[in-house]
Design an enzyme around this catalytic site. Structure first.
Site, PDB file in Angstrom:
ATOM      1  N   LYS A 138      12.538 -69.212  -1.057  1.00  0.00           N
ATOM      2  CA  LYS A 138      10.954 -68.903  -1.422  1.00  0.00           C
ATOM      3  C   LYS A 138      10.672 -69.543  -2.747  1.00  0.00           C
ATOM      4  O   LYS A 138       9.528 -69.964  -3.132  1.00  0.00           O
ATOM      5  CB  LYS A 138      11.159 -67.307  -1.423  1.00  0.00           C
ATOM      6  CG  LYS A 138      11.101 -66.486  -0.496  1.00  0.00           C
ATOM      7  CD  LYS A 138      10.854 -65.415  -0.555  1.00  0.00           C
ATOM      8  CE  LYS A 138      10.910 -64.269   0.487  1.00  0.00           C
ATOM      9  NZ  LYS A 138      10.592 -62.818   0.187  1.00  0.00           N
ATOM     10  N   ASP A 173       6.172 -59.781   0.107  1.00  0.00           N
ATOM     11  CA  ASP A 173       6.883 -59.273   1.119  1.00  0.00           C
ATOM     12  C   ASP A 173       6.054 -59.583   2.443  1.00  0.00           C
ATOM     13  O   ASP A 173       5.041 -59.977   2.663  1.00  0.00           O
ATOM     14  CB  ASP A 173       6.597 -57.539   1.076  1.00  0.00           C
ATOM     15  CG  ASP A 173       7.972 -56.877   1.896  1.00  0.00           C
ATOM     16  OD1 ASP A 173       8.980 -57.283   1.711  1.00  0.00           O
ATOM     17  OD2 ASP A 173       7.748 -56.006   2.679  1.00  0.00           O
ATOM     18  N   PHE A 221      14.622 -71.050   6.615  1.00  0.00           N
ATOM     19  CA  PHE A 221      15.510 -69.802   6.444  1.00  0.00           C
ATOM     20  C   PHE A 221      14.970 -68.883   7.504  1.00  0.00           C
ATOM     21  O   PHE A 221      13.887 -69.115   8.188  1.00  0.00           O
ATOM     22  CB  PHE A 221      15.664 -69.432   5.232  1.00  0.00           C
ATOM     23  CG  PHE A 221      14.488 -68.846   4.517  1.00  0.00           C
ATOM     24  CD1 PHE A 221      13.181 -69.547   4.301  1.00  0.00           C
ATOM     25  CD2 PHE A 221      14.326 -67.362   4.664  1.00  0.00           C
ATOM     26  CE1 PHE A 221      12.114 -68.918   3.816  1.00  0.00           C
ATOM     27  CE2 PHE A 221      13.129 -66.692   4.072  1.00  0.00           C
ATOM     28  CZ  PHE A 221      12.178 -67.665   3.566  1.00  0.00           C
ATOM     29  N   GLY A 222      15.708 -67.705   7.440  1.00  0.00           N
ATOM     30  CA  GLY A 222      15.221 -66.581   8.202  1.00  0.00           C
ATOM     31  C   GLY A 222      15.087 -66.636   9.746  1.00  0.00           C
ATOM     32  O   GLY A 222      15.985 -67.356  10.215  1.00  0.00           O
ATOM     33  N   ASP A 240      12.950 -68.983  10.951  1.00  0.00           N
ATOM     34  CA  ASP A 240      12.285 -70.357  11.065  1.00  0.00           C
ATOM     35  C   ASP A 240      12.806 -70.881  12.306  1.00  0.00           C
ATOM     36  O   ASP A 240      11.829 -71.442  12.940  1.00  0.00           O
ATOM     37  CB  ASP A 240      12.736 -71.104   9.812  1.00  0.00           C
ATOM     38  CG  ASP A 240      11.678 -71.058   8.743  1.00  0.00           C
ATOM     39  OD1 ASP A 240      10.757 -70.292   8.900  1.00  0.00           O
ATOM     40  OD2 ASP A 240      11.919 -71.452   7.551  1.00  0.00           O
ATOM     41  N   LYS A 256       5.347 -76.984   6.410  1.00  0.00           N
ATOM     42  CA  LYS A 256       5.514 -75.557   6.505  1.00  0.00           C
ATOM     43  C   LYS A 256       4.595 -74.978   5.514  1.00  0.00           C
ATOM     44  O   LYS A 256       3.920 -73.941   5.771  1.00  0.00           O
ATOM     45  CB  LYS A 256       6.818 -75.102   6.339  1.00  0.00           C
ATOM     46  CG  LYS A 256       7.048 -73.639   6.618  1.00  0.00           C
ATOM     47  CD  LYS A 256       8.519 -73.146   6.420  1.00  0.00           C
ATOM     48  CE  LYS A 256       8.370 -71.456   6.317  1.00  0.00           C
ATOM     49  NZ  LYS A 256       9.795 -70.914   5.894  1.00  0.00           N
ATOM     50  N   HIS A 284       2.435 -68.418   6.639  1.00  0.00           N
ATOM     51  CA  HIS A 284       1.938 -67.140   5.960  1.00  0.00           C
ATOM     52  C   HIS A 284       2.036 -67.060   4.472  1.00  0.00           C
ATOM     53  O   HIS A 284       1.265 -66.966   3.813  1.00  0.00           O
ATOM     54  CB  HIS A 284       2.958 -66.152   6.574  1.00  0.00           C
ATOM     55  CG  HIS A 284       4.436 -66.385   6.390  1.00  0.00           C
ATOM     56  ND1 HIS A 284       5.059 -67.600   7.221  1.00  0.00           N
ATOM     57  CD2 HIS A 284       5.611 -65.755   6.023  1.00  0.00           C
ATOM     58  CE1 HIS A 284       6.336 -67.600   7.000  1.00  0.00           C
ATOM     59  NE2 HIS A 284       6.594 -66.696   6.226  1.00  0.00           N
TER      60      HIS A 284
HETATM   61  P1  IMP Z   1      10.973 -60.893   2.698  1.00  0.00           P
HETATM   62  O1  IMP Z   1      10.861 -59.141   2.894  1.00  0.00           O
HETATM   63  O2  IMP Z   1       9.648 -61.322   2.106  1.00  0.00           O
HETATM   64  O3  IMP Z   1      12.280 -61.127   1.793  1.00  0.00           O
HETATM   65  O4  IMP Z   1      11.187 -61.129   4.120  1.00  0.00           O
HETATM   66  C1  IMP Z   1      11.633 -60.317   5.055  1.00  0.00           C
HETATM   67  C2  IMP Z   1      12.264 -61.099   6.245  1.00  0.00           C
HETATM   68  O5  IMP Z   1      11.415 -61.843   7.028  1.00  0.00           O
HETATM   69  C3  IMP Z   1      13.273 -62.160   5.629  1.00  0.00           C
HETATM   70  O6  IMP Z   1      14.703 -61.687   5.332  1.00  0.00           O
HETATM   71  C4  IMP Z   1      13.383 -63.207   6.327  1.00  0.00           C
HETATM   72  O7  IMP Z   1      14.389 -62.801   7.554  1.00  0.00           O
HETATM   73  C5  IMP Z   1      11.909 -63.240   6.985  1.00  0.00           C
HETATM   74  N1  IMP Z   1      10.954 -64.199   6.526  1.00  0.00           N
HETATM   75  C6  IMP Z   1      10.362 -64.198   5.316  1.00  0.00           C
HETATM   76  N2  IMP Z   1       9.725 -65.297   5.116  1.00  0.00           N
HETATM   77  C7  IMP Z   1      10.169 -65.920   6.068  1.00  0.00           C
HETATM   78  C8  IMP Z   1       9.842 -67.491   6.635  1.00  0.00           C
HETATM   79  O8  IMP Z   1       9.238 -68.336   5.874  1.00  0.00           O
HETATM   80  N3  IMP Z   1      10.382 -68.031   7.701  1.00  0.00           N
HETATM   81  C9  IMP Z   1      11.317 -67.199   8.423  1.00  0.00           C
HETATM   82  N4  IMP Z   1      11.715 -65.974   8.243  1.00  0.00           N
HETATM   83  C10 IMP Z   1      10.906 -65.432   7.019  1.00  0.00           C
END
Ligand code: IMP
Length: 192
Positions: A13, A69, A150-151, A153, A173, A178
């Site tokens: 991030k 978030d 990540f996450g 993706d 990206k 978002h």
């Molecule tokens: P956070 O609370 O903003 O950290 O996001 C919650 C969860 O959403 C993270 O642990 C990721 O698994 C997922 N996430 C957030 N942003 C992304 C992204 O850009 N790509 C993929 N997964 C995301």
């Protein structure tokens, strides 16, 4: 240059947000600001969590700051995992655990529609302000990755693209995601 603390230590991030706000503000991570500890994230909305994280920083630093978030909202699951996206497969689960759980939940499901939504809360001189970004797409039936991202993706393919977020160069990206859209609104506000 003006400094803003970003309520995150997530390296991915930080890279994304720094790239987007380059030349406008210096984005300082929690670690760089000397802030340690677990930030609570106990609200049941994205806006509530973004506020909670930004407030945590403001109360400790009295420095302008922002937090984001994000939730992945899956149509066939009634919007889940949504605000619980990080802990979908349980406390302290990995990104892979979350992906495995989601792929299992959508096994045989033809409706693969989903969106990512990000809410940013900026606290400036103690006052809150919100910015939102959203991208629509599909959940793929298996991982597609070049090692980027990540996450979720590897299993999210945004509409009008034939590749997952994890196969895209970061600048692409950032332009459509978002968080990229929410940060673009924050940037526009900060430039005024
Ligand atoms: P956070 O609370 O903003 O950290 O996001 C919650 C969860 O959403 C993270 O642990 C990721 O698994 C997922 N996430 C957030 N942003 C992304 C992204 O850009 N790509 C993929 N997964 C995301």
């Amino acid at each position: 240059m003006r400094r803003l603390i970003f309520a995150s230590n997530n390296k991915h991030k930080l890279v994304e947000v720094r790239a987007a706000l380059e030349g406008i503000v210096e984005v300082v991570s929690l670690a760089e600001a000397g802030l340690e500890g677990e930030i609570p994230e106990t609200a049941n909305t994205l806006q509530g969590n973004a506020l909670q994280k930004a407030q945590w920083v403001w109360e400790r630093s009295h420095t302008d700051c922002f937090a984001d978030d994000t939730g992945l909202e899956v149509d066939a699951l009634g919007g889940a995992p949504g605000v619980y996206s990080a802990r979908y497969a349980g406390e302290h689960c990995s990104f892979d655990d979350n992906i495995d759980k989601l792929l299992a939940a959508l096994d045989g499901q033809r409706n693969r529609k989903a969106d990512f939504r990000t809410v940013i809360c900026l606290i400036e001189n103690g006052r809150e302000c919100y910015f939102e970004g959203r991208v629509d797409g599909q959940i793929l039936s298996e991982r597609h990755t070049n090692g980027e991202g990540f996450g979720y993706d590897p299993i999210f393919m945004p509409d009008r693209f034939a590749v997952s977020f994890a196969e895209m160069p970061l600048d692409v990206k950032n332009r459509i995601s978002h968080r990229g859209l929410a940060v673009a609104k924050l940037k526009e506000y900060l430039e005024k």
